[in-house]
Design a protein around this motif. Sequence first.
Motif, short mmCIF file in Angstrom:
data_model
loop_
_atom_site.label_atom_id
_atom_site.label_comp_id
_atom_site.label_asym_id
_atom_site.label_seq_id
_atom_site.Cartn_x
_atom_site.Cartn_y
_atom_site.Cartn_z
N ALA A 1 33.31 38.93 42.01
CA ALA A 1 34.69 39.38 42.14
C ALA A 1 35.63 38.48 41.35
CB ALA A 1 35.09 39.41 43.61
N TYR A 2 35.45 37.14 41.44
CA TYR A 2 36.30 36.23 40.69
C TYR A 2 36.08 36.40 39.19
CZ TYR A 2 37.00 33.86 45.19
OH TYR A 2 37.32 33.56 46.48
N ALA A 3 34.84 36.71 38.78
CA ALA A 3 34.56 36.87 37.36
C ALA A 3 35.22 38.12 36.79
CB ALA A 3 33.04 36.92 37.14
N VAL A 4 35.27 39.19 37.59
CA VAL A 4 35.90 40.43 37.12
C VAL A 4 37.36 40.21 36.77
CG1 VAL A 4 36.60 42.75 37.85
CG2 VAL A 4 34.29 41.95 38.28
N GLU A 5 38.01 39.27 37.44
CA GLU A 5 39.41 38.99 37.18
C GLU A 5 39.63 38.20 35.89
OE1 GLU A 5 40.83 36.98 40.61
OE2 GLU A 5 40.61 38.72 41.94
N GLY A 6 38.56 37.93 35.16
CA GLY A 6 38.68 37.25 33.88
C GLY A 6 38.64 35.75 33.97
N ASN A 7 38.25 35.20 35.09
CA ASN A 7 38.16 33.74 35.23
C ASN A 7 36.95 33.20 34.48
OD1 ASN A 7 40.43 33.33 37.07
ND2 ASN A 7 39.17 34.45 38.57
N GLY A 8 37.09 31.97 33.95
CA GLY A 8 35.98 31.31 33.29
C GLY A 8 35.09 30.59 34.29
N PRO A 9 33.98 29.98 33.81
CA PRO A 9 33.05 29.31 34.71
C PRO A 9 33.69 28.25 35.60
CG PRO A 9 32.05 29.57 32.55
CD PRO A 9 33.48 30.01 32.41
#
Length: 555
Positions: free
Chosen positions: A394-402
């Motif tokens: 879910a956090y990755a879908v928001e465009g966050n990096g590693p």
Amino acid sequence: MTATTENWTIASAADAARARALLARLAADAGVPALDRARFLTDLGPRLRGALDAGGTELTVTAETDGRLRLALGGPEPWQHTLDCPSPVPGPLPAPADASLAEALLGADEDAAALLASLAETEELLRLHREELHQTNQGVLALHAELEAAALAQRELLDAERAARAEAEKARRLLTFLANASAVLNASLDHEDILRRLPELLVPEYARHVDVWLADDEQTPPGGRAAATVTAARTGRPQHASPHLGELPGVDDLPASALFPDRPLLCLPLGARTVQGVLTLAAPGERFDPDTTVMLLELARRAGIALDNARQYEQHRDVAEALQRAQLTELPTTPGLALAARYLPATHGLNIGGDWYDAFPQPDGSVLAVIGDVTGHGLRAAVIMGQLRTALRAYAVEGNGPARILTLLHRMLRHQEPELYATCAIARVTPGEPGVVWAAAGHPPAVARDPGGGVRVLEAKPGIMLGVPLPYEYEEHSVELPAGSTLALYTDGLVERRSAGIDAGIDRLAQAMGALGAADMADLDAAADSLLKPMLHDSEHDDDICLLLCRTTGP
């Protein structure tokens, strides 16, 4: 004063009697005791009679100045005698004619009376001595009887002490065996291993033969078992089948088994709350010992508990492994990027659940490769792992990096599971670009292999573990990886062993990757298997293992 000597002619019995009477009077006047006088005169009489029988002789009597009276009798058998006198012999010595036979006779009676008095006194003393000796004998006999009774009591005490020591040693031996056997049975959570160890523990000392029938054993029907075994399973009570009554504590007696007519059987239910099965023992000798039977009853109870624990563990382990595998991601197919993953559950112990891998594409065309490990094991770790996996996506879908994704996961875990921690590493690979961006939260470093076979460990300092009760912002790192390079992400179960530290395991992984040739790396799935072989050559590992390989193949 000089010695006085007289020669007395002994020619007739009257001469002999007068001589004897004169000597008796001289000895009495000189104070010779009556007993000594009697001995002296008794010895003199036969000498005088012998001299008369030989025709007569002379008796020389000499009164010495020292108080001794010397006698010398001639004849064919000369005789000399010295009589010690307490007082001097009065002189002069009388002649035999001066002796009166009547007086001598009366004097003899006085001497006899003195002797009789002495004899009476002696007899009284002898009687007293006899009584004393009798009493002493009675005392000795009583003492002997007391000593014999004491010896018998001592023997009985020794026998009782010996028997008590034997009983104590037997009890100690049985308790020691029970403790050791319980430790062996409880050390395993594999019910097959427990069933295999039971005969090893009991044969041949406590049983000639051992058979274990589990309640859920469908391969062997009840008809193939002894009647006592079936009865023990049905009633939950121990059974003893034998031609003779066993009268064992807590055990019911049954007739001899048709399967073993000449051998007593002891059938013990396995388990404490429910009957898990029946342990059937054939007696090692003619009978089962009552004390040993008590120990065997307790051992069967503990064995049943161990089997129940093993069964529950296996069920728990199977559920955890099924849940774990159900949540593992099917790797995506992305042009320019090859992926391969492996998951291996722990070979023993309940160390399943918590390790995961994931890989999914981002809207910008990059792919996030994730590897993680939740502390703890079992169902709870598997559930938390699923929650972290979902939150990470879910956090990755928001465009966050590693790094940002790890920071958000850290914040979530701190608030939702304050007593649970996790490690994680995220690598972002963009097909066609010669580089990788990554961030780690307390996770072992990734290992990269370039197309030429060179290997390096990405040893940038990782951040703290997820969930540690401290606010923390994670950092991103980047490294150049030419096309054809392979990046290995893994959990600590692959490189950590009890006998060596984790650094040595990472070095072994780097060496194993460097040892693979270009042909080995062509097929990434085969390469994953090739890496696992040298890393897990001992086949036993205490933790589950995840391995995720990523290889760039160009634009």
